[in-house]
Design an enzyme around this catalytic site. Structure first.
Site, PDB file in Angstrom:
ATOM      1  N   PRO A 195       0.858  -1.195   0.000  1.00 39.09           N
ATOM      2  CA  PRO A 195       0.000   0.000   0.000  1.00 39.09           C
ATOM      3  C   PRO A 195       0.887   1.235   0.000  1.00 39.09           C
ATOM      4  O   PRO A 195       1.835   1.317   0.778  1.00 39.09           O
ATOM      5  CB  PRO A 195      -0.778  -0.111   1.319  1.00 39.09           C
ATOM      6  N   ALA A 250       0.418   5.449  -0.091  1.00 39.48           N
ATOM      7  CA  ALA A 250      -0.494   6.597  -0.128  1.00 39.48           C
ATOM      8  C   ALA A 250      -0.160   7.487  -1.318  1.00 39.48           C
ATOM      9  O   ALA A 250       0.999   7.825  -1.557  1.00 39.48           O
ATOM     10  CB  ALA A 250      -0.386   7.387   1.180  1.00 39.48           C
ATOM     11  N   GLN A 292      -6.764  -1.311   2.982  1.00 38.29           N
ATOM     12  CA  GLN A 292      -5.994  -1.110   4.215  1.00 38.29           C
ATOM     13  C   GLN A 292      -6.677  -0.052   5.076  1.00 38.29           C
ATOM     14  O   GLN A 292      -6.888   1.081   4.636  1.00 38.29           O
ATOM     15  CB  GLN A 292      -4.562  -0.673   3.945  1.00 38.29           C
ATOM     16  N   CYS A 312       2.476   2.764  10.126  1.00 38.25           N
ATOM     17  CA  CYS A 312       2.694   4.144   9.672  1.00 38.25           C
ATOM     18  C   CYS A 312       3.448   4.948  10.747  1.00 38.25           C
ATOM     19  O   CYS A 312       3.006   5.017  11.900  1.00 38.25           O
ATOM     20  CB  CYS A 312       1.364   4.820   9.324  1.00 38.25           C
ATOM     21  N   ARG A 349       8.368   1.020  -2.919  1.00 43.94           N
ATOM     22  CA  ARG A 349       8.764   2.096  -3.831  1.00 43.94           C
ATOM     23  C   ARG A 349       9.283   1.583  -5.170  1.00 43.94           C
ATOM     24  O   ARG A 349       9.051   2.197  -6.215  1.00 43.94           O
ATOM     25  CB  ARG A 349       9.828   2.981  -3.157  1.00 43.94           C
TER      26      ARG A 349
HETATM   27  C1  FMN Z   1       4.980   7.531  -0.427  1.00 46.20           C
HETATM   28  C2  FMN Z   1       4.746   6.374   0.498  1.00 46.20           C
HETATM   29  C3  FMN Z   1       3.460   6.089   0.910  1.00 46.20           C
HETATM   30  C4  FMN Z   1       3.219   5.008   1.778  1.00 46.20           C
HETATM   31  N1  FMN Z   1       1.930   4.727   2.136  1.00 46.20           N
HETATM   32  C5  FMN Z   1       1.680   3.629   2.923  1.00 46.20           C
HETATM   33  C6  FMN Z   1       0.342   3.267   3.262  1.00 46.20           C
HETATM   34  O1  FMN Z   1      -0.634   3.902   2.862  1.00 46.20           O
HETATM   35  N2  FMN Z   1       0.181   2.169   4.043  1.00 46.20           N
HETATM   36  C7  FMN Z   1       1.246   1.416   4.505  1.00 46.20           C
HETATM   37  O2  FMN Z   1       1.049   0.425   5.204  1.00 46.20           O
HETATM   38  N3  FMN Z   1       2.499   1.744   4.185  1.00 46.20           N
HETATM   39  C8  FMN Z   1       2.744   2.814   3.400  1.00 46.20           C
HETATM   40  N4  FMN Z   1       4.040   3.101   3.048  1.00 46.20           N
HETATM   41  C9  FMN Z   1       5.122   2.189   3.437  1.00 46.20           C
HETATM   42  C10 FMN Z   1       5.386   1.157   2.332  1.00 46.20           C
HETATM   43  O3  FMN Z   1       4.257   0.332   2.125  1.00 46.20           O
HETATM   44  C11 FMN Z   1       6.603   0.264   2.667  1.00 46.20           C
HETATM   45  O4  FMN Z   1       6.354  -0.419   3.869  1.00 46.20           O
HETATM   46  C12 FMN Z   1       7.879   1.066   2.807  1.00 46.20           C
HETATM   47  O5  FMN Z   1       8.020   1.986   1.754  1.00 46.20           O
HETATM   48  C13 FMN Z   1       9.110   0.157   2.863  1.00 46.20           C
HETATM   49  O6  FMN Z   1       9.301  -0.546   1.667  1.00 46.20           O
HETATM   50  P1  FMN Z   1      10.405  -0.100   0.567  1.00 46.20           P
HETATM   51  O7  FMN Z   1      11.690   0.172   1.334  1.00 46.20           O
HETATM   52  O8  FMN Z   1      10.508  -1.289  -0.333  1.00 46.20           O
HETATM   53  O9  FMN Z   1       9.884   1.115  -0.105  1.00 46.20           O
HETATM   54  C14 FMN Z   1       4.301   4.215   2.246  1.00 46.20           C
HETATM   55  C15 FMN Z   1       5.598   4.528   1.827  1.00 46.20           C
HETATM   56  C16 FMN Z   1       5.838   5.584   0.976  1.00 46.20           C
HETATM   57  C17 FMN Z   1       7.258   5.879   0.545  1.00 46.20           C
END
Ligand code: FMN
Length: 327
Positions: free
Chosen positions: A21, A23, A75, A105, A229
């Site tokens: 997920p 945002a 979510q 979060c 990401r």
């Molecule tokens: C712009 C952005 C928005 C995010 N929105 C959510 C969200 O709505 N819900 C959630 O559980 N995690 C959210 N996350 C966290 C990501 O789902 C993920 O756990 C986090 O980026 C780590 O993974 P990565 O290092 O592969 O990016 C968000 C992260 C980013 C960068």
């Protein structure tokens, strides 16, 4: 990495490579794209249960889906068990197959309200939320971190609580709240959590290549990975990992995204979302930097389509034919 299906109650996820997920990004069109490319499960971005309760229009729009979405996972973000239960059971969520509870979060406002990662510090309340959401009869999953502080992590203990309260799956972002989105994930924390429970454990954090996904699986023994990401930067990663074939080019996929988004959302949303997605996807494309400003300034669908062509199609303005796709 080894690709397998994951069973969640009556559902069978087509692969153990999940899209996180995010945002501002994981709206219905993006989820359809990720599913098409091989993601086994996609989620809406976090949806505030409190805002839903008050029928906030922008919040309700986050639930937009159609019968074409193979599995619908919403979510929910919230810290009050009764509100979470009420929303999980509500008409608004009638289409959802899965409710994922945000317990990760890190944002200060969210944390201070006792939501997101703050729930990791109040396991009784976290358990009550899971039990309440389960009363909807839907599959309930949890997404959390390894803990709140880096010097005091407890992913295994938290995973056990989730399982005991009735969670069907847990995704662990291998970073503490204090680490926000940076730093090497703590593989060992996820590994210990996986060893502590019998529900599927999905590992998330810092996966920016197929090699990272392989390493994550190897070091944690998790049942699957969740890409965040990097799924925006290179949505083709889902096909690379799962071997699902897609012959469409980035330009074609983005053109389809533009069409689909504009058919369901207003122009302001479409332009904002498409510009942000294209900006992520162009990160590693050589020679495209000079179009970035034009991308951000594109104020109509026609302009945006043309910039997408220049960045992802052919870097040749005179060859641009509106409505013509390239492969
Ligand atoms: C712009 C952005 C928005 C995010 N929105 C959510 C969200 O709505 N819900 C959630 O559980 N995690 C959210 N996350 C966290 C990501 O789902 C993920 O756990 C986090 O980026 C780590 O993974 P990565 O290092 O592969 O990016 C968000 C992260 C980013 C960068």
């Amino acid at each position: 990495m080894e690709i397998r299906k994951i069973r969640l109650g009556g559902l069978l996820l087509s692969s153990n490579v999940l899209m996180a997920p995010l945002a501002g990004y994981t709206c219905y069109p993006f989820r359809m794209l990720a599913y098409e490319l091989g993601a086994g499960l996609c989620f809406t971005e976090m949806v505030s249960a409190n805002a839903l309760k008050y029928e906030d229009r922008a919040t309700k729009r986050l639930l937009l889906t159609t019968e074409k979405e193979q599995i619908k996972a919403v979510q929910l973000l919230g810290g009050i068990p009764a509100v979470m239960e009420e929303m999980a059971k509500s008409e608004l969520l009638k289409d959802a197959d899965i409710i994922d509870i945000n317990m990760g979060c890190p944002v200060p406002n969210v944390f201070k309200s006792g939501e997101g990662s703050a729930l990791m510090l109040d396991q009784k309340r976290a358990a009550a939320i899971i039990r309440g959401c389960k009363k909807s009869g839907k599959i309930v999953t949890v997404k959390c971190r390894t803990g709140v502080r880096e010097d005091k992590m407890f992913a295994a203990e938290f995973a056990r609580m989730c399982e005991d309260a009735g969670a069907d799956m847990i995704t662990i972002h291998g970073r503490s709240r204090s680490m926000m989105y940076d730093g090497v994930p703590y593989y060992s924390e996820i590994e210990q959590a996986k060893a502590a429970v019998s529900i599927p454990v999905i590992a998330n954090g810092g996966i920016f290549s197929a090699e990272d996904a392989r390493r994550m699986m190897e070091r944690t023994g998790a049942d699957g990975v969740m890409i965040a990401r990097y799924g925006l930067e290179n949505p083709f990663i889902f096909g690379e990992l799962t071997k699902k074939v897609c012959e469409k080019s980035a330009y074609q996929l983005l053109s389809e995204q533009l069409l689909l988004t504009s058919s369901l959302y207003q122009e302001t949303f479409t332009l904002l979302y498409m510009r942000k997605l294209a900006a992520y996807m162009m990160k590693k494309r050589k020679g495209t930097k000079r179009y970035k400003q034009r991308l951000y300034q594109s104020g109509s669908m026609e302009e945006l389509q043309k910039v997408l062509w220049l960045i992802f199609g052919q870097d040749n303005e005179s060859a641009y034919q509106p409505g013509k796709e390239v492969r």
